[in-house]
Design a protein around this motif. Structure first.
Motif, short mmCIF file in Angstrom:
data_model
loop_
_atom_site.label_atom_id
_atom_site.label_comp_id
_atom_site.label_asym_id
_atom_site.label_seq_id
_atom_site.Cartn_x
_atom_site.Cartn_y
_atom_site.Cartn_z
N ALA A 293 0.84 -1.20 0.00
CA ALA A 293 0.00 0.00 0.00
C ALA A 293 0.87 1.25 0.00
O ALA A 293 2.02 1.22 0.47
N PHE A 294 0.34 2.36 -0.49
CA PHE A 294 1.12 3.59 -0.53
C PHE A 294 1.47 4.09 0.87
O PHE A 294 2.62 4.42 1.16
N CYS A 295 0.48 4.13 1.78
CA CYS A 295 0.71 4.72 3.10
C CYS A 295 0.01 3.92 4.19
O CYS A 295 -1.19 3.64 4.10
N GLY A 296 0.76 3.56 5.20
CA GLY A 296 0.19 2.98 6.41
C GLY A 296 0.37 3.97 7.55
O GLY A 296 1.46 4.49 7.75
N TYR A 297 -0.70 4.25 8.26
CA TYR A 297 -0.63 5.25 9.32
C TYR A 297 -1.19 4.67 10.61
O TYR A 297 -2.28 4.07 10.61
N GLY A 298 -0.49 4.83 11.70
CA GLY A 298 -1.01 4.31 12.96
C GLY A 298 0.08 3.97 13.95
O GLY A 298 1.17 4.54 13.91
N VAL A 299 -0.22 3.03 14.84
CA VAL A 299 0.68 2.72 15.93
C VAL A 299 1.86 1.88 15.44
O VAL A 299 1.83 1.27 14.37
N ASP A 300 2.89 1.86 16.26
CA ASP A 300 4.04 1.00 16.05
C ASP A 300 3.68 -0.38 16.60
O ASP A 300 3.62 -0.57 17.81
N TYR A 301 3.43 -1.35 15.73
CA TYR A 301 2.94 -2.64 16.19
C TYR A 301 4.00 -3.46 16.93
O TYR A 301 3.66 -4.32 17.74
N SER A 302 5.26 -3.20 16.67
CA SER A 302 6.29 -3.87 17.46
C SER A 302 6.23 -3.40 18.91
O SER A 302 6.31 -4.20 19.85
N ASN A 303 6.06 -2.10 19.11
CA ASN A 303 5.93 -1.55 20.46
C ASN A 303 4.63 -2.02 21.11
O ASN A 303 4.58 -2.28 22.32
N MET A 328 -4.41 0.23 27.42
CA MET A 328 -3.32 1.09 26.97
C MET A 328 -3.53 1.50 25.51
O MET A 328 -3.81 0.68 24.64
N THR A 329 -3.44 2.79 25.26
CA THR A 329 -3.53 3.32 23.90
C THR A 329 -2.22 3.99 23.53
O THR A 329 -1.39 4.30 24.40
N PHE A 330 -2.04 4.27 22.24
CA PHE A 330 -0.77 4.78 21.76
C PHE A 330 -0.98 5.97 20.82
O PHE A 330 -2.07 6.16 20.28
N ASP A 331 0.07 6.73 20.65
CA ASP A 331 0.03 7.88 19.75
C ASP A 331 0.01 7.39 18.30
O ASP A 331 0.93 6.73 17.85
N ASN A 332 -1.07 7.73 17.60
CA ASN A 332 -1.17 7.35 16.18
C ASN A 332 -0.53 8.43 15.32
O ASN A 332 -1.21 9.22 14.68
N GLY A 333 0.77 8.49 15.28
CA GLY A 333 1.40 9.58 14.59
C GLY A 333 2.44 9.21 13.56
O GLY A 333 3.14 10.08 13.05
N THR A 361 3.94 12.68 13.58
CA THR A 361 5.08 12.74 14.48
C THR A 361 6.34 12.20 13.80
O THR A 361 7.45 12.52 14.19
N GLU A 362 6.13 11.36 12.77
CA GLU A 362 7.27 10.77 12.06
C GLU A 362 6.83 10.25 10.71
O GLU A 362 5.70 9.76 10.57
N VAL A 363 7.69 10.37 9.70
CA VAL A 363 7.46 9.78 8.39
C VAL A 363 8.54 8.73 8.15
O VAL A 363 9.73 9.04 8.22
N VAL A 364 8.12 7.50 7.89
CA VAL A 364 9.04 6.38 7.75
C VAL A 364 8.96 5.82 6.34
O VAL A 364 7.88 5.77 5.75
N GLU A 365 10.10 5.42 5.79
CA GLU A 365 10.13 4.80 4.46
C GLU A 365 10.23 3.28 4.58
O GLU A 365 10.87 2.76 5.50
#
Length: 373
Positions: A293-303, A328-333, A361-365
């Motif tokens: 997919a072009f863009c996935g946005y949301g939580v860090d699933y490893s964390n 527990m919820t997480f920052d979706n950024g 909060t962050e853009v990851v490739e």
């Protein structure tokens, strides 16, 4: 009066010595990094250190059986399971105990899932970790007449699914970690990348609780912004493939999918079709981007997996009560961009990163692969 004064003085000295003895027994890493903390904060940390030390002592030599039940094979859910197991192994070594993992995968089959639940209860595991909403609801029902706690992971709407009474006070034998999606944020990314957006495709499985609220939120967002939308649904990979082809034929400008496990499983099947049509697919997890997919946005699933394991340890070792342990919820950024897809659909990566930066909060490739390394 003199005798009373002497007695009070002796008592004060005794308490002082006791306090010194208590504060020198155990020091955590958190204690050593808080040089600027107030005296009250330092006292709190000392108490926390003592509690952790007591828990570690109580756990030494103990063996806990952790049943982990996965809904199906997809990159997000598998990433969670892997990190739960890794963190449990690390915590076991740290605390001097053993966490034996009893793992099973329902392969998205409700009949199999019910049997797994019955087997977990029959084997008297100490806790069940339920990965994804369908698993959590079945495990909740299965353990209703037992004292086995359930810790869920990757449940988007625990209250709506009936798993907990509230996020702050679950109220039963179930608590866990949520991957609740900030739908507005991802739709804003979509509009920022294409200000001329006119028609959005909503691709999801109606049976997935994780999709219910985000899809409603996406519709509301489209209405507020004067953008049309078209819904296509499916419950199998073949269904999702047909739904995707239909959205392409209808000329949607972009496709949105929440953290929907059915679509996630189908992503490797549909991403090339969307690439060829130059339609960006925005979804609610980085695993979608991993699978094309072009863009996935949301939580860090490893964390998310790590925090789920820590919650398990808190229940088993420290005696925490699931009824009063907040979800527990997480920052979706975090926006994860598939660089190959970005190029294939005609977007410039540097421009996209610059456009998305103020909205995340962050853009990851990432590049296309079946599983996370």
């Amino acid at each position: 009066m003199k005798k009373m004064f002497a007695l009070l003085l002796a008592l004060a000295m005794t308490l002082s010595l006791a306090a010194c003895g208590g504060s020198s027994s155990t020091t955590t890493e958190e204690d050593t990094t808080s040089s600027a903390a107030t005296e009250d904060a330092a006292a709190d940390k000392t108490a926390d250190s003592s509690a952790e030390a007591a828990a570690a002592t109580d756990a030494t030599g103990e063996t806990y059986t952790v049943g982990i039940v996965n809904w199906g094979d997809d990159a997000s859910l598998n990433q969670i399971v892997e990190n739960i197991q890794t963190e449990l192994a690390a915590k076991g070594e740290e605390l001097g105990c053993t966490f034996e993992v009893n793992y099973d995968n329902a392969q998205a089959d409700a009949t199999v899932l019910n049997q797994i639940g019955a087997d977990m209860v029959a084997s008297q595991v100490d806790v069940i970790v339920a990965v994804a909403t369908p698993v959590a609801t079945v495990m909740q029902a299965t353990t209703e007449d037992t004292d086995i706690p359930v810790v869920f992971s990757a449940v988007s709407d625990p209250v709506g699914a009936g798993l907990v009474e509230s996020m702050e006070e679950p109220g039963g034998n179930v608590t866990g970690t949520s991957d609740a999606l900030d739908t507005t944020a991802i739709m804003n990314l979509m509009l920022a990348a294409d200000p001329d957006l006119e028609l959005v495709g909503l691709l999801y499985d109606t049976a997935q609780d994780s999709s219910t609220q985000p899809i409603e939120d996406a519709k509301a967002w489209c209405d507020e912004n004067g953008i049309a939308y078209e819904e296509k649904t499916g419950s199998t990979t073949d269904d999702i493939l047909l739904a995707t082809q239909s959205l392409i034929t209808d000329g949607v400008d972009a496709v949105f999918t929440p953290s929907d496990n059915t679509v996630m499983t189908a992503e490797l099947t549909i991403y090339e079709l969307l690439q060829e049509a130059q339609i960006p697919h925005y979804a609610g997890a980085d695993s979608f981007a991993l699978n094309g997919a072009f863009c996935g946005y949301g939580v860090d699933y490893s964390n998310l997996g790590v925090m789920t394991a820590d919650m398990v340890v808190d229940l088993l070792v420290s005696g925490a009560d699931p009824a009063t342990t907040p979800v527990m919820t997480f920052d979706n950024g975090i926006a994860t961009i598939n660089t190959e897809t970005c190029e294939a659909i005609g977007f410039d990566l540097d421009t996209i990163k610059e456009t998305f930066a103020p909205l995340c909060t962050e853009v990851v490739e990432i590049q296309t692969a079946e599983e996370f390394e």
